[in-house]
Write a protein that holds these residues in place. Structure first.
Motif, PDB file in Angstrom:
ATOM      1  N   GLY A 380       0.716  -1.278  -0.090  1.00  0.00           N
ATOM      2  CA  GLY A 380      -0.109   0.032   0.013  1.00  0.00           C
ATOM      3  C   GLY A 380       0.600   1.317  -0.110  1.00  0.00           C
ATOM      4  N   ARG A 381       0.123   2.224   0.579  1.00  0.00           N
ATOM      5  CA  ARG A 381       0.906   3.552   0.297  1.00  0.00           C
ATOM      6  C   ARG A 381       0.602   4.387   1.641  1.00  0.00           C
ATOM      7  N   VAL A 382       1.885   5.164   2.218  1.00  0.00           N
ATOM      8  CA  VAL A 382       1.642   5.886   3.163  1.00  0.00           C
ATOM      9  C   VAL A 382       2.661   7.266   2.776  1.00  0.00           C
ATOM     10  N   THR A 383       1.841   8.333   2.943  1.00  0.00           N
ATOM     11  CA  THR A 383       2.557   9.537   2.749  1.00  0.00           C
ATOM     12  C   THR A 383       2.303  10.586   4.104  1.00  0.00           C
ATOM     13  N   VAL A 384       3.575  11.156   4.229  1.00  0.00           N
ATOM     14  CA  VAL A 384       3.559  12.466   5.047  1.00  0.00           C
ATOM     15  C   VAL A 384       3.837  13.595   4.523  1.00  0.00           C
ATOM     16  N   ARG A 385       2.780  14.478   4.890  1.00  0.00           N
ATOM     17  CA  ARG A 385       2.795  15.796   4.196  1.00  0.00           C
ATOM     18  C   ARG A 385       2.656  17.096   5.184  1.00  0.00           C
TER      19      ARG A 385
END
Length: 480
Positions: A380-385
């Motif tokens: 999957g995908r994990v993004t910190v913004r």
């Protein structure tokens, strides 16, 4: 060690000497004033006798004569109950009638103005009234042309009267002083009675009774002290609740893992087959991992709550959200790679500065990113913004996991509660509670929103900027 003085004795030691000194000075002043008034009253009678004798002086016959002074003096003696003396003489001393040794004043006599003074005549203290005036007609051959009239009375009766009046005045003033002292002591005792009541009330309380002190009936000067004590008791009560909550949580949450571990150890000790022993050891390892994670989260939550009890909150400093997001992401990068996630960080080109507590925000972001990694499926995908505008900054963690229902989102942050998606995942349900507490310390809240398009979540923390920032927002993405 010297015993500290009580408030009552301190007030009495400060007020009583000063009060007695003031009253002593007032008593001395009253005595002087009373003596002046007695002298004034007696001097008026003496002045009357002086004027009467002066009125009966004659120089018309070419000599100095006084008509019937002895009858006048006898009447004056009966009135004053004292010995009376008189002297009438020319200033040059050519003619003299009466007591020749009656002394004159030290200062020259002004014409037509009576002068009163104390003197000694025939070894008797006397009060003398003297008057000088021009003779009309003048005596032949007298160059001075003034006559001096003197009347004196002994001080015995005057001093007796003065002593009686002074005694009565002193008795009256001493009675007033005694009453003032009694009223002062009674006033201090009555004023300090509410403090004694407060002391008795506190001594009667149980050790765990931290209710606020009622300041009804207390003096205005004491109420700020009571308010400060109440604030201190409130902080202590909050700390005690936190400690009790931690002990309750620890005893409740650690009992089950420890019981399971004991059971698994007993099972491994009974088994002789290596495969079953290994299986039991793997289960124990997994249980220990859960227990360690839960213990660390409980300790972190207790530490955060202790920080929230500090007066005014923990000290804040200027932080860069970009640096914080990148540091946390580097820390959890191995865990993301182990699950083969598309893990990245998107931050603006310029720093995003906020006022905050670095170790608290790091703990919050670590829990958010760790939750996202744990709940996101493999691949999957994990993004910190990090976003920002002129007034606010947004720290966001996005994942492509199973998401949360509206009911679970509303209850997010409750200790030891796990949503439907977390039932099959390891964890204690403390991560979001920890983040919520840290968010409250930074005057914000954790906002959880469904990811569009789903599935997944956006977990957001919004901060007020510590410094103005550029309106233009440019992001860069670092993929690992």
């Amino acid at each position: 060690m010297k015993r500290p003085a009580s408030l009552k004795s301190a007030l009495l030691w400060w007020l009583l000497p000063g009060l007695l000194m003031i009253m002593g000075g007032t008593l001395w002043f009253s005595k002087q004033l009373l003596r002046d008034q007695v002298d004034l009253a007696y001097d008026r009678a003496l002045a009357g006798a002086l004027r009467a004798i002066d009125h009966n002086i004659s120089t018309a016959s070419g000599g100095l004569s006084v008509e019937q002074p002895f009858l006048l003096l006898e009447f004056f003696e009966l009135t004053t109950n004292a010995r009376v003396y008189f002297r009438v003489a020319t200033e040059s001393g050519l003619a003299e009638i009466g007591s020749p040794s009656l002394p004159l004043p030290d200062a020259p006599l002004a014409t037509g103005q009576p002068q009163f003074y104390f003197a000694t005549h025939e070894e008797t203290p006397v009060r003398v009234a003297a008057l000088a005036r021009f003779m009309n007609p003048p005596l032949p051959g007298d160059p001075q042309q003034r006559v001096i009239v003197q009347v004196a009375e002994s001080l015995g009766e005057r001093e007796v009267f003065l002593a009686q009046v002074l005694r009565r005045s002193v008795e009256r003033d001493l009675s007033g002083i005694a009453m003032s002292v009694v009223l002062l002591v009674a006033g201090i005792v009555m004023t300090l009675r509410p403090l004694n009541r407060l002391r008795e009330e506190l001594e009667a309380r149980h050790a765990d009774d931290l209710r606020p002190i009622d300041d009804a009936g207390l003096p205005t000067e004491v109420r700020p002290l009571v308010a400060a004590v109440n604030r201190h008791m409130s902080r202590y009560a909050a700390m005690a609740r936190t400690q009790r909550q931690f002990l309750d949580d620890a005893s409740h949450q650690l009992r089950t893992p420890l019981t399971v571990l004991r059971t698994q150890v007993d099972f491994a000790l009974r088994e002789a087959e290596p495969a079953l022993v290994r299986e039991a050891l793997l289960a124990m390892h997994e249980g220990l991992d859960r227990a360690v994670r839960m213990t660390n989260q409980m300790l972190s939550l207790a530490r955060v709550r202790d920080a929230s009890l500090v007066e005014g909150g923990p000290p804040r400093e200027l932080l860069d959200l970009n640096a914080l997001a990148q540091a946390v992401s580097r820390t959890l990068l191995p865990a993301a790679r182990a699950r083969r996630l598309d893990f990245g960080v998107e931050t603006p080109d310029e720093p995003v500065s906020i006022l905050g507590v670095e170790w608290l925000l790091r703990e919050a972001l670590l829990n958010l990113v760790d939750n996202a990694i744990r709940y996101t499926p493999v691949g999957g995908r994990v993004t910190v913004r990090v976003f920002h505008d002129t007034r606010h900054a947004l720290l966001q963690v996005e994942d492509s996991g199973p998401g949360m229902s509206e009911h679970d989102i509303e209850r997010a942050g409750v200790r030891f509660r796990r949503g439907a998606a977390g039932k099959l995942q390891p964890g204690a349900g403390l991560g979001l509670a920890l983040v919520s507490t840290i968010a409250q310390l930074h005057d914000t809240a954790l906002r959880i929103e469904p990811r569009e398009p789903g599935p997944g979540l956006h977990m957001n923390l919004v901060f007020t900027l510590g410094l103005p920032a550029n309106a233009a927002v440019q992001h860069k993405k670092t993929a690992n």
